[in-house]
Enzyme design. Structure first.
Site, short mmCIF file in Angstrom:
data_model
loop_
_atom_site.label_atom_id
_atom_site.label_comp_id
_atom_site.label_asym_id
_atom_site.label_seq_id
_atom_site.Cartn_x
_atom_site.Cartn_y
_atom_site.Cartn_z
N CYS A 743 0.89 -1.25 0.10
CA CYS A 743 -0.13 -0.09 0.21
C CYS A 743 0.93 1.08 -0.08
CB CYS A 743 -0.99 -0.05 1.23
SG CYS A 743 -2.30 1.18 1.21
N HIS A 864 -3.62 -5.80 0.82
CA HIS A 864 -2.92 -6.07 2.08
C HIS A 864 -3.12 -7.48 2.56
CE1 HIS A 864 -2.69 -1.89 3.53
NE2 HIS A 864 -3.53 -1.51 2.70
N GLU A 866 -1.19 -9.13 4.71
CA GLU A 866 -0.97 -8.97 6.04
C GLU A 866 -2.20 -8.83 7.05
OE1 GLU A 866 -1.11 -4.73 5.19
OE2 GLU A 866 -0.62 -6.33 4.12
#
Length: 899
Positions: A743, A864, A866
């Site tokens: 990001c 994302h 994660e």
């Protein structure tokens, strides 16, 4: 007012005389001077200057920095330097500082000019009273000042020592500029117990108008109700809010493979281990206050709790936040507020065993003005907004409205807490036909029996616990018709809805408790059908297996609840309403879903890029859309073994405003790394060197507030600072280092191309094609690439969350695009690379959203992973997935690459 807090932080500590008083956060500005005053009077009754002076600053990125300082303090445990803390809100520091010290039984000596101010021309009153936000006041001991200063400098968060606590209860504000003390008074005079306010008010009977449905047709009613803004899709709002930041969201509004925003409640995890967490829901029935104010309050509580019942929680552990709004001073409104507060707080909630520990009010819900000399006014009805919160042992057991089509034959059961009264007053049906003279209704639905409601809640919980409920959706705005339609939309299937057992004349039979058996009436039949379909009595629709129907119905009857079999999913992909074995309404599910989505589409087209809005709206009509799915070329269970022994050190890199560092650290920790929080200020100041880390992960969030390219600002803080540039240049030049940019971190690393070997062809990342921040769960495909993160994953397709406003890849030349090594691309639900919105949320060419270098050591991604390394973090995932989602493999691959 909802959430969880450590017990150690629930009480403020004592303040010794001499304790320092600090302001943390941004400077004061000449705004907000009228906020506290304006909230207590009707707009139009004060001066125009005061209205314009009631605007407060909103600077979230500065708020983030202040929050990071607070987090660093409480994370020190027993060494936390903060003794007491107070937010700055109404009244500015003139309220916050006195409350901070008065609560500790102290006074204060304040240096007015020590309060940071952005405008030097502000008067003492303006410095003391302005309500600029993103500020806190707090107290620490003088011995802790150096340590606190270091924390603030690390986070680049401004602060100032503005005074000290004094032994006597006196508030003295000194102004060195004018050599006087503009405030010097006993704090008890300001914050002591004030005299009770007495208001002499009278009840005013509401003007009730009976609802006439003589000219209403069923087809028009169905379409009007679905199109009404209260009932219609809120996609245009939900999709622009980052719901996954922090990595602990387990249930957001989007439900199922087609991501339809119809969830009853929200659920968050309490940590990155286990499934315990908390659930939230809301309720409001403001229109009912025009008919029966106390009923509107009880129904707001009821709606919040029927929403919350979708999650496995205990009613006795539920806490409510009550937000009251009323036009105080307007004839009848004060009395209506009194009656409703008594009905909710004194009568209903104690009977339910539910507490209201927090709330707020806004009692100026009236505006007045003149137009060509004529006095005009608008008065908002009494309004109670309820936020319900409860701890939950297993948030993954939360039910959703998505109908299950993989459980054999199933049926829909309506649990009707209205006991067949089918009261239509204030309903959406009444509202959408009000312009046709239908009236608003003279009888409002109500929560009539608290004991029965408790049995409803307990029975739903026990049925869910025993696996007897497949899908759940509460009945509220739009009635059972809207409820069932939303369940069908979430599952992309048809539903046949039989109204024979719920459409009857409520006055045609005697009430006999739970054994009541209504006789179906055929006179005035359409009106009975309309009342059954569109009344907004409390209740819920449950999907159960046909084989379990008898057990479920028996348990509902044992609890004294009214329950009726009302239909089942169908294979026609149609919503069909059946009466006396004949269809009286039939419509394609796709057409109804577009009707329900049209308001969202129209608003989105005005606000965002109209072509994107149209593409998303048109996609609803595709009945063959398979939805999100997973096609894995590797086994999640048989993931690469993590080598035991020492954990390699990884720097979790962030810049001011970044907010995704915790979940990034959690993902790498789960994969076997030792994660370290590293701020860019650490590197620039020389406190930390990247040479001590095997790799770094540059996190997502809002670096530099994302103003005009936050990632660019981050990159320039490296390229234009000699120490930082040398650190990163040495890191990238090592043969054994690796890095991941996600990001904002992706944007930043893409602009460090000159430092990263093999990154020459990487693109810049520009504003999304939709011209809007996009937060969605979308499909991606892992492409064949040398990236060490994606080793063994090529060809796999799976959902991942995105949350960015500037993610569109823009290559300098077509040759760069051809030469760039792509590691991840957006695909549509059929698995093909796409540039169509919203499957490709940013409009990147050929769906490109991840790139790597030739040696695979450095990888950048806009999505994302994660935030979804656990299945519990995803709003939808295949049921067969276990604890780990396939995205954990990325981080395990990095660990495996280090040996």
């Amino acid at each position: 007012g909802i959430g969880n807090i450590s017990a150690a932080h629930t009480s403020k500590n004592a303040l010794p005389p001499g304790a320092l008083l600090l302001q943390l956060g941004g400077p004061g500005m000449l705004i907000g001077m009228g906020g506290g005053a304006a909230s207590s009077m009707a707009t139009g009754s004060n001066s125009e200057d005061l209205d314009f002076d009631s605007v407060q600053r909103g600077k979230a990125e500065l708020q983030r920095r202040a929050q990071e300082v607070i987090d660093r303090c409480w994370q020190l445990g027993a060494d936390n330097p903060i003794l007491s803390i107070h937010d700055v809100g109404a009244g500015g520091v003139s309220n916050a500082l006195p409350e901070l010290v008065h609560g500790a039984g102290r006074g204060a000596r304040i240096d007015l000019r020590a309060l940071p101010s952005e405008e030097p021309g502000m008067t003492p009153r303006e410095v003391w009273c302005n309500e600029s936000q993103e500020r806190y006041v707090l107290s620490i001991m003088p011995a802790d000042l150096a340590r606190f200063t270091a924390l603030c400098e690390r986070e680049r968060c401004p602060f100032a020592v503005v005074g000290t606590a004094s032994a006597e209860g006196q508030l003295r504000v000194e102004d060195p500029t004018f050599g006087n003390a503009p405030v010097d008074m006993d704090l008890d005079a300001v914050l002591g117990k004030p005299p009770r306010m007495t208001r002499d008010v009278r009840r005013v009977a509401p003007v009730r108008e009976a609802l006439s449905l003589d000219k209403v047709t069923l087809e028009e009613a169905c379409h009007r109700v679905l199109r009404s803004p209260t009932v219609a899709s809120k996609n245009f709002l939900v999709s622009i809010g980052d719901r996954t930041v922090g990595g602990l969201c387990a249930r957001d509004p989007y439900v199922g493979p087609w991501q339809v925003p119809v969830a009853d409640c929200a659920a968050t995890l309490i940590s990155f281990d286990g499934c315990a967490g908390e659930v939230y829901a809301m309720g409001e029935r403001t229109p009912l206050a025009l008919i029966d104010a106390p009923a509107s309050g009880r129904m707001a509580v009821g709606e919040a709790l029927t929403n919350l019942a979708a999650a496995p929680v205990e009613l006795g552990r539920v806490k409510l936040s009550a937000n009251w709004m009323a036009a105080a001073g307007y004839p009848g409104e004060d009395a209506a507020l009194f009656d409703t507060v008594r009905a909710v707080a004194i009568e209903l909630c104690p009977a339910l065993g539910v507490s209201i520990p927090v709330g707020k009010d806004s009692l100026s819900m009236r505006t007045t003005w003149t137009d060509d000399g004529a006095a005009k006014e608008v008065v908002a009805p009494l309004s109670l907004i309820i936020s319900a919160f409860a701890p939950c042992d297993d948030v993954t057991a939360t039910l959703t409205p998505q109908l299950r089509l993989d459980a054999g034959a199933t049926e829909l059961v309506l649990v009707d807490l209205g006991e067949g009264k089918n009261r239509l007053g204030g309903s959406m049906l009444a509202q959408v036909f009000g312009d046709a003279g239908a009236g608003f209704g003279d009888v409002a639905p109500d929560l009539d029996d608290a004991a029965k409601f408790k049995r409803f809640f307990a029975t739903v919980q026990s049925l869910n616990r025993d696996g007897l409920i497949l899908a759940y959706h509460d009945r509220s705005d739009g009635g059972v018709f809207a409820t069932v339609c939303e369940m069908a939309f979430a599952a992309h299937c048809g539903v046949s809805l039989n109204v024979d057992l719920i459409a009857y004349d409520a006055l045609a039979f005697d009430v006999d408790g739970s054994e009541r058996r209504p006789e179906i009436m055929y006179g005035r039949d359409l009106q009975h059908v309309l009342a059954a379909l569109f009344c907004e009595e409390l209740g819920a629709v449950l999907q159960v297996r046909s084989a379990d129907r008898a057990r479920v119905m028996a348990r509902l009857r044992e609890a004294g609840l009214s329950a009726s079999l009302i239909g089942a999913p169908n294979k026609r992909d149609e919503v069909r309403i059946i009466r006396n074995a004949k269809p009286i309404f039939t419509a394609a599910r796709t057409k109804l879903q577009q009707t329900w989505s049209e308001v969202s589409y129209r608003l989105q087209a005005l606000r965002d890029h109209p072509d994107c809005a149209r593409e998303e709206f048109d996609a609803i009509a595709d009945a063959t859309d398979p939805g999100l799915h997973a096609k894995l070329e590797f086994s999640v269970v048989a993931a690469p073994a993590v080598v035991s022994g020492a954990r390699p050190r990884i720097a979790i890199l962030r810049e001011q405003g970044v907010n995704g560092q915790v979940e990034m650290a959690a993902a790498f920790h789960r994969a076997g790394f030792e994660a370290h929080d590293v701020h860019m200020s650490d590197i620039i100041a020389g406190r930390v060197s990247l040479s001590g880390f095997a790799g770094f992960a540059a996190c997502g969030g809002f670096s530099y507030g994302d103003v005009l390219g936050g990632g660019s600002g981050w990159a320039k803080s490296i390229l234009l600072n000699a120490r930082a540039r040398d650190e990163f240049n040495a890191f990238f030049s090592r043969g054994d280092s690796f890095a991941l940019g996600v990001c904002n971190g992706c944007q930043m690393m893409s602009q460090l191309r000159e430092l990263i070997p093999g990154a020459d062809h990487w693109p810049r990342f520009l504003r999304n094609r939709s011209e809007q921040f996009e937060a969605r769960l979308v499909m991606v495909e892992v492409t064949a690439s040398p990236s060490l993160f994606f080793n063994g994953m090529a060809g796999s397709r799976m959902p991942v969350v995105t949350a960015h406003g500037e993610g569109r890849a823009a290559f300098a030349t077509s040759q760069d695009q051809a030469r760039a090594i792509v590691s991840l691309r957006y695909v549509n639900n059929a698995g093909a690379p796409t540039e169509m919105y919203p499957a490709n949320p940013n409009g990147s060419p050929q769906g490109i959203t991840g790139l790597t270098t030739a040696d695979g050591r450095f990888t950048i991604l806009m999505p994302h992973p994660e935030r979804v390394f656990r299945s519990a973090q995803m709003s939808w995932h295949p049921r067969e997935w276990g604890e780990a989602s396939p995205w954990l493999r990325m981080f395990e691959n990095a660990r495996k690459a280090l040996g």
